[in-house]
Design an enzyme around this catalytic site. Structure first.
Site, PDB file in Angstrom:
ATOM      1  N   GLY A   1      40.542  58.733  64.621  1.00 24.36           N
ATOM      2  CA  GLY A   1      40.695  58.616  63.165  1.00 24.36           C
ATOM      3  C   GLY A   1      42.151  58.450  62.765  1.00 24.36           C
TER       4      GLY A   1
ATOM      5  CB  SER B   1      29.068  57.474  71.089  1.00 18.68           C
ATOM      6  OG  SER B   1      29.244  57.623  72.479  1.00 18.68           O
TER       7      SER B   1
ATOM      8  CE1 TYR C   1      29.416  63.110  69.898  1.00 20.26           C
ATOM      9  CE2 TYR C   1      28.816  61.938  71.915  1.00 20.26           C
ATOM     10  CZ  TYR C   1      29.615  62.052  70.785  1.00 20.26           C
ATOM     11  OH  TYR C   1      30.584  61.115  70.522  1.00 20.26           O
TER      12      TYR C   1
ATOM     13  N   GLY D   1      37.922  62.501  59.182  1.00 17.60           N
ATOM     14  CA  GLY D   1      38.394  62.995  60.480  1.00 17.60           C
ATOM     15  C   GLY D   1      39.651  62.269  60.896  1.00 17.60           C
ATOM     16  CB  ALA D   2      42.099  60.625  58.822  1.00 13.71           C
TER      17      ALA D   2
ATOM     18  N   GLY E   1      43.190  62.111  66.931  1.00 15.11           N
ATOM     19  CA  GLY E   1      42.374  61.217  67.743  1.00 15.11           C
ATOM     20  C   GLY E   1      42.212  59.814  67.192  1.00 15.11           C
TER      21      GLY E   1
HETATM   22  N1  LIG Z   1      36.633  60.442  72.350  1.00 13.61           N
HETATM   23  C1  LIG Z   1      35.637  59.732  72.845  1.00 13.61           C
HETATM   24  O1  LIG Z   1      35.571  59.445  74.044  1.00 13.61           O
HETATM   25  C2  LIG Z   1      34.552  59.219  71.934  1.00 13.61           C
HETATM   26  C3  LIG Z   1      33.577  58.358  72.500  1.00 13.61           C
HETATM   27  C4  LIG Z   1      32.580  57.870  71.685  1.00 13.61           C
HETATM   28  C5  LIG Z   1      32.554  58.199  70.343  1.00 13.61           C
HETATM   29  N2  LIG Z   1      33.495  59.049  69.835  1.00 13.61           N
HETATM   30  C6  LIG Z   1      33.427  59.362  68.393  1.00 13.61           C
HETATM   31  O2  LIG Z   1      34.680  59.096  67.811  1.00 13.61           O
HETATM   32  C7  LIG Z   1      34.826  59.899  66.626  1.00 13.61           C
HETATM   33  C8  LIG Z   1      36.207  60.520  66.612  1.00 13.61           C
HETATM   34  O3  LIG Z   1      36.337  61.384  67.732  1.00 13.61           O
HETATM   35  P1  LIG Z   1      37.730  61.669  68.470  1.00 13.61           P
HETATM   36  O4  LIG Z   1      37.534  61.310  69.880  1.00 13.61           O
HETATM   37  O5  LIG Z   1      38.844  61.088  67.717  1.00 13.61           O
HETATM   38  O6  LIG Z   1      37.758  63.270  68.358  1.00 13.61           O
HETATM   39  P2  LIG Z   1      38.985  64.274  68.027  1.00 13.61           P
HETATM   40  O7  LIG Z   1      40.215  63.870  68.737  1.00 13.61           O
HETATM   41  O8  LIG Z   1      38.406  65.618  68.271  1.00 13.61           O
HETATM   42  O9  LIG Z   1      39.234  64.061  66.460  1.00 13.61           O
HETATM   43  C9  LIG Z   1      38.249  64.449  65.541  1.00 13.61           C
HETATM   44  C10 LIG Z   1      38.808  64.414  64.144  1.00 13.61           C
HETATM   45  O10 LIG Z   1      37.782  64.911  63.274  1.00 13.61           O
HETATM   46  C11 LIG Z   1      38.271  66.066  62.594  1.00 13.61           C
HETATM   47  N3  LIG Z   1      37.222  67.064  62.372  1.00 13.61           N
HETATM   48  C12 LIG Z   1      36.451  67.687  63.283  1.00 13.61           C
HETATM   49  N4  LIG Z   1      35.612  68.548  62.677  1.00 13.61           N
HETATM   50  C13 LIG Z   1      35.849  68.443  61.343  1.00 13.61           C
HETATM   51  C14 LIG Z   1      35.318  69.077  60.208  1.00 13.61           C
HETATM   52  N5  LIG Z   1      34.369  70.021  60.304  1.00 13.61           N
HETATM   53  N6  LIG Z   1      35.786  68.727  58.991  1.00 13.61           N
HETATM   54  C15 LIG Z   1      36.767  67.790  58.869  1.00 13.61           C
HETATM   55  N7  LIG Z   1      37.326  67.170  59.920  1.00 13.61           N
HETATM   56  C16 LIG Z   1      36.880  67.505  61.146  1.00 13.61           C
HETATM   57  C17 LIG Z   1      39.357  66.624  63.485  1.00 13.61           C
HETATM   58  O11 LIG Z   1      40.171  67.480  62.710  1.00 13.61           O
HETATM   59  P3  LIG Z   1      41.286  68.476  63.352  1.00 13.61           P
HETATM   60  O12 LIG Z   1      42.503  67.606  63.492  1.00 13.61           O
HETATM   61  O13 LIG Z   1      41.399  69.522  62.323  1.00 13.61           O
HETATM   62  O14 LIG Z   1      40.732  68.941  64.661  1.00 13.61           O
HETATM   63  C18 LIG Z   1      40.015  65.330  63.954  1.00 13.61           C
HETATM   64  O15 LIG Z   1      40.825  64.799  62.933  1.00 13.61           O
HETATM   65  C19 LIG Z   1      33.686  60.891  66.646  1.00 13.61           C
HETATM   66  O16 LIG Z   1      32.678  60.450  65.758  1.00 13.61           O
HETATM   67  C20 LIG Z   1      33.152  60.823  68.084  1.00 13.61           C
HETATM   68  O17 LIG Z   1      31.792  61.132  68.165  1.00 13.61           O
HETATM   69  C21 LIG Z   1      34.500  59.553  70.602  1.00 13.61           C
END
Ligand SMILES: NC(=O)c1ccc[n+]([C@@H]2O[C@H](COP(=O)([O-])OP(=O)(O)OC[C@H]3O[C@@H](n4cnc5c(N)ncnc54)[C@H](OP(=O)(O)O)[C@@H]3O)[C@@H](O)[C@H]2O)c1
Length: 281
Positions: free
Chosen positions: A16, A139, A164, A10-11, A14
């Site tokens: 990643g 999380s 979630y 997921g790089a 966000g």
């Molecule tokens: N944001 C928060 O407040 C928060 C808080 C606690 C934990 N987290 C955790 O942090 C982690 C990263 O989340 P984030 O906030 O960075 O979210 P994000 O901005 O939505 O980024 C998610 C990344 O994962 C990729 N992705 C999603 N679905 C996928 C799939 N089916 N196959 C391959 N890649 C996929 C996305 O690809 P695209 O670029 O193609 O969309 C993007 O690169 C997650 O595990 C989330 O649960 C986030």
């Protein structure tokens, strides 16, 4: 350059993407996995401008599908003989229930089973490193819920946020169990809460949900640079080299939910996950 290689799922956006930038700045070669080739190329080019001496390899895979997780892990295994840091980062929140063509509810598939299968398939490569760290992005949402073994695919009841939360609890349960299972193989396994981060998290949902999350992010969220700090700390810091089986927040060990400390439940989740991904090994 430090000659080490870090794989991040997921790089392409966000936390990643920002973790990838941070790891590149720390001299790590990168293996990036994402579902969008164009974004993967763009992120790789962007990082090369910041750190031109590291190697960056992008692999495309839709990680909600176990056959894709398996295929991409095989491709990585064919090309590499060592991974120093594996960062299971990919994850999403789905307000409404849907089931993948493989029969798994998509939150459970993407947020937990994918971590499990990716780790299982890459374990020998991680063991081949004398650095050997596995970092899983969980999380603080994992607090305040318990795991429902009789509702794994949300078949009985589906509430997006609860589902979630359970997937993020599964990340902690998985990490605790993994740490025990790999302790004699020189591998550490830790998980973390990145903070509430103003990433694209939740933007895959409808306008209402995007609006609610967008409002909350505008009020309280930290930026993605800060959100990537915990992952980079667990991947790079010397301070954590001997720490394993722990949950981190703000770059410090925190007490994970008591619900993740049930050894029998953790073993059961492991066995269920093993059975679920067996056709894809
Ligand atoms: N944001 C928060 O407040 C928060 C808080 C606690 C934990 N987290 C955790 O942090 C982690 C990263 O989340 P984030 O906030 O960075 O979210 P994000 O901005 O939505 O980024 C998610 C990344 O994962 C990729 N992705 C999603 N679905 C996928 C799939 N089916 N196959 C391959 N890649 C996929 C996305 O690809 P695209 O670029 O193609 O969309 C993007 O690169 C997650 O595990 C989330 O649960 C986030």
């Amino acid at each position: 350059m430090n000659g080490r290689t870090c794989l991040i799922t997921g790089a392409t956006d966000g936390i990643g993407k920002e973790t990838a930038i941070g790891m590149a700045k720390n001299g790590y070669n990168l293996i990036l996995i994402g579902r969008n080739e164009e974004k993967g190329k763009k992120v790789s080019d962007e990082i090369r401008k910041i750190a031109d001496s590291i190697d960056i390899d992008f692999f495309k895979a839709d990680l909600v599908l176990m056959k894709e997780v398996s295929r991409v892990a095989d491709e990585v295994c064919q090309k590499y003989d060592r991974i120093d840091v594996l960062i299971n980062n990919v994850g999403a929140y789905f307000a409404f229930r849907d089931v993948t063509e493989e029969g798994f509810e998509r939150t459970f598939a993407l947020n937990h089973l994918g971590y499990f299968l990716m780790t299982k398939k890459l374990l020998d490569l991680v063991e081949a490193s004398d650095y050997a760290r596995i970092v899983s992005v969980s999380s603080s949402a994992h607090y305040g819920t318990s795991f429902e073994f009789d509702n794994l695919n949300g078949e009985k009841k589906y509430r997006g946020f609860k589902t979630y939360q359970k997937s993020k609890l599964a990340n902690v349960m998985f990490t605790y169990e993994l740490a025990k299972r790999v302790k004699d193989r020189g591998i550490t396994a830790n998980c973390l809460h990145p903070g509430f981060v103003a990433s694209k998290f939740g933007n895959n949902n409808n306008l209402l949900w995007r609006g609610i999350l967008g409002f909350a992010k505008a009020l309280t969220a930290i930026n993605v640079e800060k959100g990537a700090k915990n992952s980079i700390h667990l991947a790079c810091s010397d301070d954590v080299k001997d720490i394993t089986g722990r949950f981190f927040a703000n770059c410090e060990v925190k007490k994970g939910s008591a619900k993740a400390n049930n050894e029998e439940h953790n073993r059961r989740l492991w066995e269920i996950s093993e059975e679920a991904v067996a056709p894809f090994l």
